[in-house]
Design an enzyme around this catalytic site. Structure first.
Site: not given
Ligand code: ARG
Length: 414
Positions: A15, A95, A124, A175
């Site tokens: 991605d 993050r 996120d 994921s």
């Protein structure tokens, strides 16, 4: 005219690789990729090279592991921050750090925008965007996955058209996100909360049934709430966590199966592996039982919950967090001592704890010998302690002579 620049959070996966040419085409921006090492165990130089091959004009990679541990992971540990009492918050802690470093990079390169590969359904995106918005409201935020509607085959076709190297790795059905503090695994068969997680969902821990038949002990030393040594040898935060991840993983410790409440209103079934985090949180909490007063320990549970929520919800860069952290620092000033943990077949059990600041007094507690506790004083204490309840019972509950209405379920069949 030179193009404006964007700093893209880049993992090197399909991605974010597709995003490099996509952002350039769609937004007419030069892409600088940004990759931080938070202990996810990937080769940063390889990721940088891939970014440059994919068309990035520059590729930044920083080792942020020490910063991550000192300023994010250990404060969260000291605070006892476990989201919904279970999740040690590995991804959630990473993050805001990545976002902050991206803002720094944007300033340094005079970039006008920042970009990330988060979907529009997760937490996120919130953590990234709120941090960007707080630290640098002038930067444009681009989140391609929220905008495009590319399926995986389409992304692969796009990659082929733009000569993006796609590794011939077997596609994971899950994921995955991981850093030093833990691994998270979601999607695929895990989306049915009734289904037991299959073996291939785990990577850091052995199946507890296959763990060694001999238990292993580890002594963890804390200073002011911070772990500083294992089995008597002092270690920096990063290697200390790495050691405990390996040790715990070997004994099948640290698996967490959690149906959690996302910030965006969705419940999601998440599988975590966090051996070091589980061991350290357990050990730390046990040391607190010696070192914190009853009131401090009780109040700390509220602080832990608030702290976990603010981390989960992406509010790291808030005044409230600064204030809570000052409380935690002060609250931890006597949390110094050693905890002995037994690792065995998927469980970490605290079997011993000691501290020079321990409030535990054997001389008060003991039944074995002559104690310092004045038992004759107990009688008067109890009289006054029970007085309110006694008064209410006489005036209200027992008035009318029907006796005490015992709380409990009525029996229907007899
Ligand atoms: N649910 C966790 C969180 O919000 C982990 C998300 C990580 N992403 C993943 N692809 N597993 O912090």
């Amino acid at each position: 005219m030179p193009r404006d620049k964007v700093i893209l959070a880049y993992s090197g996966g399909l991605d974010t690789s597709v995003m490099v040419p996509w952002i350039r085409e769609k937004y007419n921006l030069d892409v600088i990729t940004f990759t931080a090492d938070l202990g996810q165990g990937e080769d940063l130089e390889q990721i940088r090279q891939k970014a440059l091959k994919t068309g990035a004009i520059d590729a930044i990679a920083v080792d942020a592991r020490n910063l991550f541990v000192d300023c994010f992971v250990f404060p969260a540990l000291m605070a006892g921050a476990l989201y919904e009492g279970k999740y040690p918050l590995a991804t959630a802690l990473g993050r805001p750090l990545i976002a902050k470093l991206m803002v720094d990079a944007a300033r340094q390169h005079q970039a006008k925008a920042v970009a990330h590969g988060c979907t529009g359904k997760g937490n996120d995106q919130v953590r990234f965007d709120v941090t960007f918005q707080t630290l640098a409201p002038d930067l444009k935020i681009i989140a391609p996955v929220r905008e495009w509607s590319m399926t995986r085959p389409e992304a692969l076709a796009y990659a082929a058209r733009h000569h993006i190297p796609v590794e011939a790795t077997v596609e994971s059905p899950y994921s995955i996100d991981q850093n030093l503090w833990g691994r998270s695994c979601e999607a695929g068969v895990l989306e049915d909360p009734w289904d037991e997680p299959p073996a291939d969902a785990f990577a850091w821990t052995v199946d507890p049934a296959q763990a060694p038949d001999e238990p292993e002990y580890v002594d963890i030393e804390f200073e002011r709430g911070v772990p500083v040594a294992l089995n008597g040898s002092r270690l920096e935060g990063v290697p200390l966590i790495e050691k405990l991840n390996a040790l715990g993983g070997k004994h099948g410790v640290g698996r967490i199966d959690h149906v959690e409440n996302r910030l965006v209103g969705i419940k999601s079934r998440e599988l975590y592996e966090a051996p070091a985090a589980v061991i350290l949180h357990d050990a730390h909490r046990e040391l607190e039982t010696l070192c914190l007063s009853k009131q401090a320990a009780r109040f700390k549970t509220l602080v832990s919950q608030e702290y976990a929520d603010l981390i989960y919800n992406g509010l790291w860069f808030s005044a409230f967090h600064q204030d809570l952290f000052q409380f935690v620092l002060s609250n931890q000033r006597f949390v110094t001592g050693t905890v002995r943990v037994k690792l065995f077949k998927g469980r970490a059990t605290v079997v011993g704890r000691k501290s020079d600041f321990s409030l535990y007094s054997k001389k008060l507690a003991t039944y074995a010998e002559k104690s310092d506790f004045d038992q004759s004083a107990a009688q008067g204490f109890i009289k006054i302690f029970g007085l309110g309840q006694q008064t209410q019972a006489q005036r209200q509950l027992l008035a009318g002579g029907k006796g005490f209405d015992l709380p409990g379920l009525p029996r229907t069949k007899d």
